[in-house]
Scaffold this active site. Structure first.
Site, mmCIF file in Angstrom:
data_model
loop_
_atom_site.group_PDB
_atom_site.id
_atom_site.type_symbol
_atom_site.label_atom_id
_atom_site.label_comp_id
_atom_site.label_asym_id
_atom_site.label_seq_id
_atom_site.Cartn_x
_atom_site.Cartn_y
_atom_site.Cartn_z
ATOM 1 N N HIS A 253 43.182 10.593 -1.564
ATOM 2 C CA HIS A 253 43.844 10.470 -3.042
ATOM 3 C C HIS A 253 43.553 10.097 -4.460
ATOM 4 O O HIS A 253 43.669 10.330 -5.718
ATOM 5 C CB HIS A 253 43.414 8.482 -3.019
ATOM 6 C CG HIS A 253 42.335 8.207 -4.034
ATOM 7 N ND1 HIS A 253 40.913 7.935 -2.376
ATOM 8 C CD2 HIS A 253 41.451 7.380 -4.542
ATOM 9 C CE1 HIS A 253 39.886 7.704 -2.877
ATOM 10 N NE2 HIS A 253 40.066 7.587 -4.480
HETATM 11 C C1 UD1 Z 1 40.534 4.674 -9.137
HETATM 12 C C2 UD1 Z 1 39.104 5.595 -9.522
HETATM 13 C C3 UD1 Z 1 38.608 6.194 -8.941
HETATM 14 C C4 UD1 Z 1 38.373 5.984 -7.516
HETATM 15 C C5 UD1 Z 1 39.950 5.636 -6.560
HETATM 16 C C6 UD1 Z 1 39.407 4.392 -5.561
HETATM 17 C C7 UD1 Z 1 39.463 6.258 -11.408
HETATM 18 C C8 UD1 Z 1 39.820 7.194 -12.906
HETATM 19 N N1 UD1 Z 1 39.713 6.739 -10.953
HETATM 20 O O1 UD1 Z 1 41.597 6.032 -8.618
HETATM 21 O O2 UD1 Z 1 37.710 7.170 -8.759
HETATM 22 O O3 UD1 Z 1 38.061 7.419 -6.329
HETATM 23 O O4 UD1 Z 1 39.864 4.407 -7.429
HETATM 24 O O5 UD1 Z 1 40.423 4.094 -4.669
HETATM 25 O O6 UD1 Z 1 38.927 4.940 -12.710
HETATM 26 N N2 UD1 Z 1 47.759 1.365 -7.708
HETATM 27 C C9 UD1 Z 1 48.927 0.608 -7.236
HETATM 28 N N3 UD1 Z 1 47.931 -0.761 -7.283
HETATM 29 C C10 UD1 Z 1 46.982 -0.672 -7.451
HETATM 30 C C11 UD1 Z 1 46.581 0.054 -7.958
HETATM 31 C C12 UD1 Z 1 47.323 1.713 -8.346
HETATM 32 O O7 UD1 Z 1 50.105 0.570 -6.758
HETATM 33 O O8 UD1 Z 1 46.474 -2.291 -7.216
HETATM 34 C C13 UD1 Z 1 49.257 3.302 -8.183
HETATM 35 C C14 UD1 Z 1 49.633 2.654 -9.336
HETATM 36 O O9 UD1 Z 1 50.785 3.286 -9.294
HETATM 37 C C15 UD1 Z 1 48.706 3.920 -10.321
HETATM 38 C C16 UD1 Z 1 47.845 4.685 -8.970
HETATM 39 O O10 UD1 Z 1 47.648 3.653 -8.245
HETATM 40 O O11 UD1 Z 1 49.477 4.618 -10.825
HETATM 41 C C17 UD1 Z 1 46.247 5.351 -9.224
HETATM 42 O O12 UD1 Z 1 45.249 4.274 -9.623
HETATM 43 P P1 UD1 Z 1 44.614 4.380 -10.220
HETATM 44 O O13 UD1 Z 1 43.252 3.107 -10.801
HETATM 45 O O14 UD1 Z 1 44.942 5.139 -11.646
HETATM 46 O O15 UD1 Z 1 43.890 5.731 -9.991
HETATM 47 P P2 UD1 Z 1 43.355 5.379 -8.671
HETATM 48 O O16 UD1 Z 1 43.666 6.656 -7.940
HETATM 49 O O17 UD1 Z 1 43.223 4.262 -7.844
HETATM 50 N N1 UDP Z 2 38.824 1.342 2.186
HETATM 51 C C1 UDP Z 2 39.141 0.763 2.808
HETATM 52 N N2 UDP Z 2 40.691 0.584 2.897
HETATM 53 C C2 UDP Z 2 41.570 2.239 3.332
HETATM 54 C C3 UDP Z 2 40.853 3.375 2.679
HETATM 55 C C4 UDP Z 2 39.668 2.977 2.639
HETATM 56 O O1 UDP Z 2 38.613 -0.543 2.842
HETATM 57 O O2 UDP Z 2 42.792 2.085 3.976
HETATM 58 C C5 UDP Z 2 37.502 1.490 2.157
HETATM 59 C C6 UDP Z 2 36.714 2.336 2.387
HETATM 60 O O3 UDP Z 2 35.593 2.182 4.498
HETATM 61 C C7 UDP Z 2 35.467 2.557 1.397
HETATM 62 C C8 UDP Z 2 35.792 2.460 -0.058
HETATM 63 O O4 UDP Z 2 37.688 2.234 0.682
HETATM 64 O O5 UDP Z 2 34.499 1.962 1.907
HETATM 65 C C9 UDP Z 2 36.417 3.805 -0.212
HETATM 66 O O6 UDP Z 2 37.043 4.193 -1.747
HETATM 67 P P1 UDP Z 2 37.888 5.215 -1.804
HETATM 68 O O7 UDP Z 2 38.704 5.812 -0.728
HETATM 69 O O8 UDP Z 2 38.892 4.414 -2.717
HETATM 70 O O9 UDP Z 2 37.286 5.554 -3.418
HETATM 71 P P2 UDP Z 2 36.413 6.377 -3.357
HETATM 72 O O10 UDP Z 2 35.581 5.867 -2.743
HETATM 73 O O11 UDP Z 2 36.414 7.581 -3.247
HETATM 74 O O12 UDP Z 2 35.521 6.395 -4.361
#
Ligand code: UD1
Ligand code: UDP
Length: 366
Positions: free
Chosen positions: A205
């Site tokens: 991601h």
């Molecule tokens: C965010 C965090 C990242 C973290 C990740 C955990 C920042 C800069 N990034 O990244 O550090 O590792 O969360 O998963 O804060 N979207 C949905 N539903 C949701 C959320 C997001 O559809 O509930 C989609 C939207 O299209 C959105 C995209 O995912 O534009 C990215 O979401 P965003 O919260 O901006 O960043 P993440 O990639 O989730």
């Molecule tokens: N995780 C989850 N379901 C998924 C993928 C990840 O519950 O389908 C959990 C995973 O066990 C871990 C956390 O989400 O605890 C990690 O989050 P993510 O990879 O979104 O973000 P990051 O840790 O890179 O910030």
């Protein structure tokens, strides 16, 4: 004493859960302020339900957007809630936009910030998280370092020792809770039709990987090559960011992949535990694979979790197809049994002890 938790994304809910649970156990009043950076049920509500967390007291309804848009929407809404609530401490966890906005507004209002998972560094400034975590550390009164290495990084950057506390990583506490809650009857075989150690688990991601067609495609090709060579299906719970990009780039996953929706925590940890290999660019998944004794390949240039590499649980391969394949071939038969560098599963308790002790000046709580 009133405490506030500012959180917004999946990993923050998971990793703050042990600290929130400890407040419930000790009867310390608190409020949860959810920015709603994550809002889809599979990225948000499911974790509150599974971990038996109370619903958020405030929902800032910020949603998706660029860094500027998200922080811009969070900032005045946090100002309004925190000014009214006047908590004595604000907790944030990790390195997301929600963390930066929470730490910035709390410290602007003179409220001490407790940063859970302080001191991590990837030294890769392309990552938005690197920027967020460095600022959050500078804004915090309590630097809650998960490992000795994180503590040393903070000391090396000149943070005063009096603000740094070695706590362990709360993800160990969270994994222990999953072992308690998990349903032992539902094997991976029954749920997903795969045997123990007979699949690869994939998560992707990071924007620097999935937002570029030219990066994402070769990563998928590398996993396909491995999956075919070892006859191991690649189970891939897809993050919504990645789902959007796969669609935009017109990438259809090869047959070796089993595409899943982003999973709830109990299901995901079950798949992690029994995977033959994890391939990821997630921070939390690198840690969890290491703790659970499953070899991991990280498709990134750098990691802020070098402890996983040092104990032999993780290999950072970069993002080139050949390097990913070669790295995974090296890791797939790796003997496990490395030490867990993330602590004893009591980080939640330790953190609350530390913050309460200092906030009350050693006095017992009212
Ligand atoms: C965010 C965090 C990242 C973290 C990740 C955990 C920042 C800069 N990034 O990244 O550090 O590792 O969360 O998963 O804060 N979207 C949905 N539903 C949701 C959320 C997001 O559809 O509930 C989609 C939207 O299209 C959105 C995209 O995912 O534009 C990215 O979401 P965003 O919260 O901006 O960043 P993440 O990639 O989730
Ligand atoms: N995780 C989850 N379901 C998924 C993928 C990840 O519950 O389908 C959990 C995973 O066990 C871990 C956390 O989400 O605890 C990690 O989050 P993510 O990879 O979104 O973000 P990051 O840790 O890179 O910030």
């Amino acid at each position: 004493m009133k405490i506030a938790f500012v959180l917004g994304t999946r990993p923050e809910i998971i990793k703050l859960f042990p600290v929130i649970r400890e407040h419930i156990r000790r009867d310390i009043p608190f409020a949860i302020i959810h920015t709603n950076q994550h809002y889809s049920p599979e990225m948000d509500a499911v974790f509150f339900q599974q971990l038996h967390l109370p619903p958020a007291d405030y929902n800032l309804e910020v949603g998706s957007g660029t860094h500027g848009e998200q922080i811009g929407r969070m900032y005045p809404r946090l100002e309004s809630v925190l000014s009214k609530l006047k908590p004595e401490v604000v907790y944030v966890e990790g390195d997301t936009n929600s963390v930066l906005a929470g730490a910035l507004m709390a410290s602007r209002l003179g409220i001490p910030v407790a940063h859970v998972e302080a001191g991590l560094r990837s030294y890769d400034r392309r990552m938005p998280e690197e920027f967020n975590r460095i600022f959050a550390d500078h804004l915090s009164e309590y630097l809650l370092a998960p490992t000795e290495k994180a503590k040393q990084i903070l000391l090396g950057e000149g943070f005063p020792e009096s603000k740094i506390y070695l706590t362990g990583n709360t993800v160990v506490d969270a994994l222990n809770e999953v072992s308690r809650l998990g349903d032992k009857q539902k094997t991976v075989e029954l749920r997903w039709g795969v045997g123990k150690r007979s699949y690869i688990l994939v998560t992707l991601h990071r924007p620097e990987n999935v937002d570029y067609n030219t990066v994402l495609r070769p990563i998928i090709e590398a996993i396909d090559e491995l999956s075919t060579k070892f006859a191991l299906p690649a189970l891939f719970p897809v993050h919504p960011r990645t789902a959007k990009r796969l669609h935009e780039f017109g990438i259809s996953l090869p047959e070796s992949f089993v595409r899943l929706e982003a999973l709830d925590y109990l299901s995901f940890v079950q798949l992690e535990k029994e995977a033959r290999l994890v391939i990821t660019d997630s921070g939390g998944v690198q840690e969890e694979a290491c703790i659970l004794g499953v070899p991991c390949v990280t498709v990134r240039l750098k990691t802020e979790r070098p402890e996983t590499v040092e104990v032999g649980a993780n290999l950072v391969t970069g993002i080139e197809k050949e390097a990913i394949v070669a790295g995974a071939e090296k890791m797939i038969d790796k003997r496990t049994g490395w030490p867990n560098p993330f602590g004893d599963g009591k980080a939640g308790e330790r953190i609350v002890d530390i913050v309460m002790e200092r906030q009350t000046g050693g006095r017992s709580l009212p």
